[in-house]
Design a protein around this motif. Structure first.
Motif, PDB file in Angstrom:
ATOM      1  N   ARG A 187       0.832  -1.206   0.000  1.00  0.00           N
ATOM      2  CA  ARG A 187       0.000   0.000   0.000  1.00  0.00           C
ATOM      3  C   ARG A 187       0.865   1.254   0.000  1.00  0.00           C
ATOM      4  O   ARG A 187       0.561   2.235  -0.696  1.00  0.00           O
ATOM      5  CB  ARG A 187      -0.917  -0.012   1.233  1.00  0.00           C
ATOM      6  N   ALA A 188       1.972   1.225   0.749  1.00  0.00           N
ATOM      7  CA  ALA A 188       2.863   2.378   0.798  1.00  0.00           C
ATOM      8  C   ALA A 188       3.496   2.657  -0.560  1.00  0.00           C
ATOM      9  O   ALA A 188       3.671   3.826  -0.947  1.00  0.00           O
ATOM     10  CB  ALA A 188       3.946   2.153   1.853  1.00  0.00           C
ATOM     11  N   VAL A 189       3.853   1.606  -1.298  1.00  0.00           N
ATOM     12  CA  VAL A 189       4.408   1.784  -2.640  1.00  0.00           C
ATOM     13  C   VAL A 189       3.391   2.482  -3.541  1.00  0.00           C
ATOM     14  O   VAL A 189       3.727   3.406  -4.290  1.00  0.00           O
ATOM     15  CB  VAL A 189       4.825   0.423  -3.238  1.00  0.00           C
ATOM     16  N   ALA A 190       2.142   2.064  -3.449  1.00  0.00           N
ATOM     17  CA  ALA A 190       1.092   2.677  -4.261  1.00  0.00           C
ATOM     18  C   ALA A 190       0.881   4.137  -3.899  1.00  0.00           C
ATOM     19  O   ALA A 190       0.860   5.021  -4.770  1.00  0.00           O
ATOM     20  CB  ALA A 190      -0.210   1.890  -4.096  1.00  0.00           C
ATOM     21  N   LEU A 191       0.738   4.408  -2.610  1.00  0.00           N
ATOM     22  CA  LEU A 191       0.484   5.786  -2.190  1.00  0.00           C
ATOM     23  C   LEU A 191       1.720   6.657  -2.429  1.00  0.00           C
ATOM     24  O   LEU A 191       1.606   7.842  -2.764  1.00  0.00           O
ATOM     25  CB  LEU A 191       0.073   5.827  -0.719  1.00  0.00           C
ATOM     26  N   GLY A 192       2.905   6.074  -2.270  1.00  0.00           N
ATOM     27  CA  GLY A 192       4.132   6.817  -2.531  1.00  0.00           C
ATOM     28  C   GLY A 192       4.273   7.209  -3.988  1.00  0.00           C
ATOM     29  O   GLY A 192       4.938   8.198  -4.318  1.00  0.00           O
ATOM     30  N   ALA A 193       3.669   6.438  -4.871  1.00  0.00           N
ATOM     31  CA  ALA A 193       3.680   6.764  -6.295  1.00  0.00           C
ATOM     32  C   ALA A 193       2.650   7.838  -6.639  1.00  0.00           C
ATOM     33  O   ALA A 193       2.628   8.318  -7.778  1.00  0.00           O
ATOM     34  CB  ALA A 193       3.407   5.515  -7.117  1.00  0.00           C
ATOM     35  N   GLY A 194       1.811   8.188  -5.670  1.00  0.00           N
ATOM     36  CA  GLY A 194       0.806   9.214  -5.898  1.00  0.00           C
ATOM     37  C   GLY A 194      -0.594   8.696  -6.097  1.00  0.00           C
ATOM     38  O   GLY A 194      -1.515   9.475  -6.362  1.00  0.00           O
ATOM     39  N   THR A 196      -4.231   7.456  -5.004  1.00  0.00           N
ATOM     40  CA  THR A 196      -5.099   7.739  -3.873  1.00  0.00           C
ATOM     41  C   THR A 196      -5.507   6.426  -3.216  1.00  0.00           C
ATOM     42  O   THR A 196      -5.442   5.350  -3.849  1.00  0.00           O
ATOM     43  CB  THR A 196      -6.360   8.483  -4.315  1.00  0.00           C
ATOM     44  N   PRO A 197      -5.941   6.460  -1.958  1.00  0.00           N
ATOM     45  CA  PRO A 197      -6.432   5.229  -1.332  1.00  0.00           C
ATOM     46  C   PRO A 197      -7.544   4.561  -2.134  1.00  0.00           C
ATOM     47  O   PRO A 197      -7.594   3.333  -2.222  1.00  0.00           O
ATOM     48  CB  PRO A 197      -6.919   5.712   0.037  1.00  0.00           C
ATOM     49  N   GLN A 198      -8.413   5.372  -2.739  1.00  0.00           N
ATOM     50  CA  GLN A 198      -9.489   4.808  -3.544  1.00  0.00           C
ATOM     51  C   GLN A 198      -8.943   4.111  -4.781  1.00  0.00           C
ATOM     52  O   GLN A 198      -9.378   3.004  -5.144  1.00  0.00           O
ATOM     53  CB  GLN A 198     -10.474   5.900  -3.960  1.00  0.00           C
ATOM     54  N   GLU A 199      -7.969   4.727  -5.431  1.00  0.00           N
ATOM     55  CA  GLU A 199      -7.359   4.099  -6.603  1.00  0.00           C
ATOM     56  C   GLU A 199      -6.681   2.786  -6.226  1.00  0.00           C
ATOM     57  O   GLU A 199      -6.764   1.802  -6.969  1.00  0.00           O
ATOM     58  CB  GLU A 199      -6.340   5.048  -7.235  1.00  0.00           C
ATOM     59  N   TYR A 200      -6.019   2.769  -5.077  1.00  0.00           N
ATOM     60  CA  TYR A 200      -5.361   1.537  -4.656  1.00  0.00           C
ATOM     61  C   TYR A 200      -6.391   0.452  -4.349  1.00  0.00           C
ATOM     62  O   TYR A 200      -6.192  -0.719  -4.701  1.00  0.00           O
ATOM     63  CB  TYR A 200      -4.479   1.800  -3.440  1.00  0.00           C
ATOM     64  N   ALA A 201      -7.491   0.837  -3.713  1.00  0.00           N
ATOM     65  CA  ALA A 201      -8.544  -0.140  -3.425  1.00  0.00           C
ATOM     66  C   ALA A 201      -9.104  -0.720  -4.729  1.00  0.00           C
ATOM     67  O   ALA A 201      -9.363  -1.929  -4.824  1.00  0.00           O
ATOM     68  CB  ALA A 201      -9.657   0.515  -2.619  1.00  0.00           C
TER      69      ALA A 201
END
Length: 217
Positions: A187-194, A196-201
């Motif tokens: 999750r940190a890799v995803a959010l670190g790339a920019g 959003t939590p919704q996009e990662y979900a």
């Protein structure tokens, strides 16, 4: 949790397929794709060993293991035939290693991989707007990865994918045991790339749906 990029000792990894499955299970994975790195010379022999092995690992290993491959370092003109050959040899998931920063990939690799209908363009680097739009049209996932220098353009990939509406996958790019990533780091890799939590979900949901489709096929 699902990992879409794992190489074993059948190609460039340090783990045997059985060890990779075991380490993946210990890392909290419920499924993984063994995307052995191949080219037109090594593909047949590698998949001939991998495809029957994953059936046994899935049956007894406590983790779903799917046979795949990652086509790498091939001339763009040969990539479409390679993708089709890999599928005919039993690869249920086909990735192509893209033009990440510092890679040896030839110009045109990203475009050829998307045009070939690969499932994942791994480490696409500074992918163009046109290529990202083509990936959206073709349903090719763009890779945001935790793997070394392949991760240098993660932020660019996230922006390009968002603008084009292209699907994204978050991967560890695993070649050795220490490269398996847990849920928090993924999750940190995803959010670190920019992202959003919704996009990662949404990415997690899409990956889960992909797994369901692969298991039904």
């Amino acid at each position: 949790m699902i990992e879409l990029r794992v190489c074993s000792s059948l190609s460039r990894g340090s783990m045997s397929p059985a060890q990779a499955a075991r380490m993946g299970r210990l890392a909290g994975l419920r499924a993984m794709v063994l995307t052995e790195q191949v080219d037109s010379v090594t593909m047949t022999a590698t998949l001939a060993q991998l495809v029957p092995a994953v059936r046994r690992l899935s049956l007894f290993g406590g983790i779903e293991v799917i046979a795949g491959c990652e086509i790498a370092h091939m001339p763009p003109a040969l990539i479409p035939d390679a993708v089709q050959e890999a599928r005919s040899l039993g690869a249920r998931f086909v990735s192509v290693l893209g033009q990440y920063l510092g890679s040896y990939a030839e110009e045109g690799t990203n475009l050829a991989a998307i045009d070939a209908g690969c499932d994942l363009l791994a480490a696409p680097g500074l992918i163009s707007e046109e290529e990202a739009a083509f990936a959206a049209e073709r349903g090719t996932m763009l890779d945001i990865t935790a793997c070394g220098t392949q991760a240098l353009a993660n932020g660019h990939v996230a922006v390009a994918a968002r603008a084009a509406g292209a699907p994204v996958a978050v991967t560890g790019g695993v070649c050795e045991p220490s490269q398996f990533i847990n849920a928090d780091l993924r999750r940190a890799v995803a959010l670190g790339a920019g992202m959003t939590p919704q996009e990662y979900a949404e990415t997690r949901s899409r990956t889960g749906a992909l797994l369901s489709g692969l298991l039904r096929s």
